[in-house]
Design an enzyme around this catalytic site. Structure first.
Site, short mmCIF file in Angstrom:
data_model
loop_
_atom_site.label_atom_id
_atom_site.label_comp_id
_atom_site.label_asym_id
_atom_site.label_seq_id
_atom_site.Cartn_x
_atom_site.Cartn_y
_atom_site.Cartn_z
N SER A 150 40.65 53.41 41.84
CA SER A 150 41.49 52.20 41.98
C SER A 150 42.93 52.58 42.26
O SER A 150 43.60 51.98 43.10
CB SER A 150 41.45 51.38 40.69
OG SER A 150 40.21 50.74 40.57
N ARG B 48 45.37 52.04 45.71
CA ARG B 48 46.66 51.36 45.59
C ARG B 48 47.81 52.28 45.99
O ARG B 48 48.75 51.86 46.67
CB ARG B 48 46.84 50.82 44.16
CG ARG B 48 45.98 49.57 43.92
CD ARG B 48 45.73 49.33 42.45
NE ARG B 48 45.02 48.09 42.19
CZ ARG B 48 43.70 47.93 42.31
NH1 ARG B 48 42.93 48.94 42.72
NH2 ARG B 48 43.15 46.76 42.04
N GLY C 258 34.72 47.65 48.85
CA GLY C 258 35.22 46.29 48.65
C GLY C 258 36.71 46.27 48.37
O GLY C 258 37.43 45.37 48.82
N SER D 59 39.19 38.91 38.80
CA SER D 59 38.95 39.96 39.79
C SER D 59 40.26 40.61 40.21
O SER D 59 41.15 39.95 40.74
CB SER D 59 38.24 39.38 41.02
OG SER D 59 38.37 40.27 42.11
N GLN E 137 40.55 42.71 42.55
CA GLN E 137 40.62 42.79 44.01
C GLN E 137 41.20 41.51 44.59
O GLN E 137 42.05 41.54 45.48
CB GLN E 137 39.22 43.06 44.58
CG GLN E 137 38.71 44.43 44.18
CD GLN E 137 37.34 44.75 44.74
OE1 GLN E 137 36.68 43.89 45.32
NE2 GLN E 137 36.90 45.98 44.55
N ASP F 166 32.61 48.03 35.80
CA ASP F 166 31.94 49.09 36.56
C ASP F 166 31.11 50.01 35.66
O ASP F 166 30.33 50.83 36.15
CB ASP F 166 32.97 49.93 37.33
CG ASP F 166 33.60 49.13 38.46
OD1 ASP F 166 33.01 48.12 38.88
OD2 ASP F 166 34.70 49.51 38.91
N LYS G 181 28.21 43.26 43.44
CA LYS G 181 28.79 44.60 43.61
C LYS G 181 28.05 45.34 44.75
O LYS G 181 27.37 44.71 45.54
CB LYS G 181 28.73 45.37 42.29
CG LYS G 181 29.58 44.71 41.18
CD LYS G 181 31.05 44.77 41.50
CE LYS G 181 31.88 44.07 40.44
NZ LYS G 181 33.30 44.00 40.78
N ARG H 143 23.69 44.59 40.68
CA ARG H 143 23.57 45.60 39.61
C ARG H 143 22.79 45.11 38.39
O ARG H 143 22.36 45.94 37.58
CB ARG H 143 24.96 46.10 39.20
CG ARG H 143 25.54 47.07 40.20
CD ARG H 143 26.80 47.74 39.73
NE ARG H 143 27.30 48.61 40.78
CZ ARG H 143 28.57 48.95 40.96
NH1 ARG H 143 29.49 48.50 40.11
NH2 ARG H 143 28.92 49.75 41.93
N ARG I 114 27.21 53.87 41.52
CA ARG I 114 27.19 53.78 40.05
C ARG I 114 25.76 53.81 39.50
O ARG I 114 25.53 54.27 38.39
CB ARG I 114 27.94 52.53 39.58
CG ARG I 114 29.37 52.49 40.10
CD ARG I 114 30.41 52.21 39.04
NE ARG I 114 31.74 52.27 39.61
CZ ARG I 114 32.53 53.36 39.61
NH1 ARG I 114 32.13 54.47 39.03
NH2 ARG I 114 33.72 53.34 40.17
C1 S3P Z 1 38.39 47.21 41.53
C2 S3P Z 1 38.12 46.04 40.89
C3 S3P Z 1 36.79 45.65 40.42
C4 S3P Z 1 35.84 46.83 40.38
C5 S3P Z 1 35.94 47.67 41.61
C6 S3P Z 1 37.34 48.21 41.78
C7 S3P Z 1 39.76 47.49 41.98
O1 S3P Z 1 36.26 44.66 41.29
O2 S3P Z 1 34.51 46.38 40.22
O3 S3P Z 1 35.05 48.77 41.53
O4 S3P Z 1 40.11 48.64 42.25
O5 S3P Z 1 40.53 46.52 42.07
P1 S3P Z 1 36.61 43.10 41.07
O6 S3P Z 1 38.05 43.03 41.01
O7 S3P Z 1 36.09 42.37 42.25
O8 S3P Z 1 35.89 42.74 39.81
#
Ligand code: S3P
Length: 426
Positions: free
Chosen positions: A23, A27, A93, A164, A166, A311, A338, A342, A385
């Site tokens: 993550s 970023r 994603g 979320s 993301q 996760d 996911k 999952r 995972r």
């Molecule tokens: C992530 C946020 C999570 C996580 C993904 C990484 C991120 O997803 O499941 O593996 O880096 O922002 P969601 O924000 O959609 O839950």
């Protein structure tokens, strides 16, 4: 498809470094690309997903170079160039959702695409708020590919139905380029790396509980070091907990409280786990984790803790399979969206191993046993995972387990098996 056989050994022992946080790697490189000047990112992840983010940014004209195996130099004008080809987010994603927020504010057309799994995942959750901000996004059925016509954006006050990171990050990255103050609220606090790093790089961002707001901001370049990924550490932690006589020390792990739900669950299950030498690196809490084999008991996992361990649920299901009593996981319906569904895939795989596990709409119920029989071949469902969670279950099973499609582990953890080999005592 690469087949892996989880081989026999006695127990796990040793002190290891866990690879860089995925993550934070996404970023770090995205935010550096939005900053005018040269940023340095140290200990960047070697997973395929962060490499997809680098490729997408390069496709939009950002100069990104590896100074050495783990150190990135990012040179940017703070603005991107119109891409000449579709930007391939691969399996990631995070790349697609964060980059849609970035590209929504850039004055050109771009296309974000992905692999088969990513092309099935829901993107309405970012299309809807970005459209409200003034972006024009075309997609069929709310899935990738996303055709984004970026331009001038205006702020919104948006309440998300799901927790979320993301979605939150997407809106903050668009909000950072929009007129006015953008406000985002979510039902529970999701991981807050975006808020911490944007603030560290000088953005006008404020947080209050589950609400965050941002004004149009310019970012300063950064020199940052990324810590080890607690989501990757989770497989080693789980293996040490269920394999008698094991003891591991995992160095330099990110301990942001929005990510440490798994540690809380392990403590509740009676696991012997301790944090050593806690410190702050680039605004993020980091420390070492000591974990030992423990006799575990089942527990209930629901509500606000879910985004803090989303996760890790597949590997928590493995732990629960070896714990005394029932573990009930609920409020985790987003697990179905996911890299694979999952809930379905974890239940199917662990059932094959001999676990007593049932699927529910929003989670699963696991009745723990003292052993799993194994002696089977498991599919990874094209999901990193699951590949790694099944490997851990295989380590503790009675009979040899084969995992088909193990190359998927490389999405977040290319060196996974070698690192396990290092701590296996034969
Ligand atoms: C992530 C946020 C999570 C996580 C993904 C990484 C991120 O997803 O499941 O593996 O880096 O922002 P969601 O924000 O959609 O839950």
């Amino acid at each position: 498809m690469r087949k892996v056989v989880v081989r026999d050994f006695r127990y796990l022992n040793g002190e290891i470094e866990i690879p860089s946080d995925k993550s934070l790697s996404h970023r770090g490189v995205i935010f550096s690309s939005l900053a005018k000047g040269r940023s340095i990112i140290r200990n960047f992840s070697d997973g395929k997903d962060p490499l997809s983010t680098i490729n997408v940014l390069r496709g939009a004209g950002v100069k990104i170079e590896f100074i050495d195996e783990k150190t990135l130099s990012v040179c940017s004008s703070g603005k991107f160039q119109p891409p000449v080809y579709d930007l391939d987010c691969g399996n990631s994603g995070t790349t697609m959702r964060l980059m849609s927020g970035v590209l929504a504010g850039q004055n050109f057309k771009s296309v974000l695409c992905g692999d088969l799994s990513l092309s099935k995942r829901p993107m309405k959750r970012v299309i809807e708020p970005l459209t409200l901000m003034g972006a024009k996004i075309t997609s069929s059925a709310g899935t990738a590919p996303l055709i984004i016509q970026g331009g001038d954006l205006h702020s919104i006050n948006y309440t998300s139905q799901i927790a979320s990171a993301q979605v939150k990050s997407c809106i903050l990255l668009a909000g950072m380029q929009a007129e006015g103050r953008t406000i985002f609220s979510e039902p529970y606090l999701s991981r807050n790396h975006t808020e911490i790093l944007l603030k560290y790089m000088g953005a006008d961002i404020k947080t209050d509980g589950n609400t965050v707001s941002i004004e149009k901001s310019e970012l300063a370049p950064v020199d940052m070091t990324i810590c080890g990924d607690i989501s990757s550490a989770a497989y080693f932690i789980a293996a040490a907990l269920i394999i008698p006589k094991s003891r591991l020390v995992l160095k330099n792990i990110g301990l942001n409280p929005t990510r440490t739900g798994i540690l809380d669950v392990i403590k509740e299950m009676g696991g012997n786990i301790r944090i050593l030498d806690e410190r702050i690196v680039c605004g993020e809490p980091v420390g070492d984790i000591m974990v030992e084999y423990s006799s575990l008991k089942g527990c209930k996992i629901s509500g606000g803790i879910i985004p803090r361990l989303i996760d890790e649920i597949p590997v928590i299901a493995v732990l629960a399979s070896f714990a005394g009593g029932d573990t009930i996981i609920s409020d985790a319906q987003d697990l179905r969206n996911k890299e694979s569904d999952r809930i379905k895939s974890v239940v199917e795989g662990l059932k094959k191993m001999g676990a007593d596990i049932e699927e529910t709409d929003d989670g699963m119920i696991i009745s723990g046993k003292s052993e799993l029989k194994g002696g089977c071949c498991l599919d990874t469902f094209h999901d990193h995972r699951l590949a790694m969670s099944f490997y851990v279950a295989g380590l503790a099973a009675q009979k040899e387990v084969m995992i088909d499609g193990f190359e998927w582990a490389g999405i977040s953890f290319p060196n996974f098996e070698n690192l396990f080999e290092k701590v296996k005592v034969i």
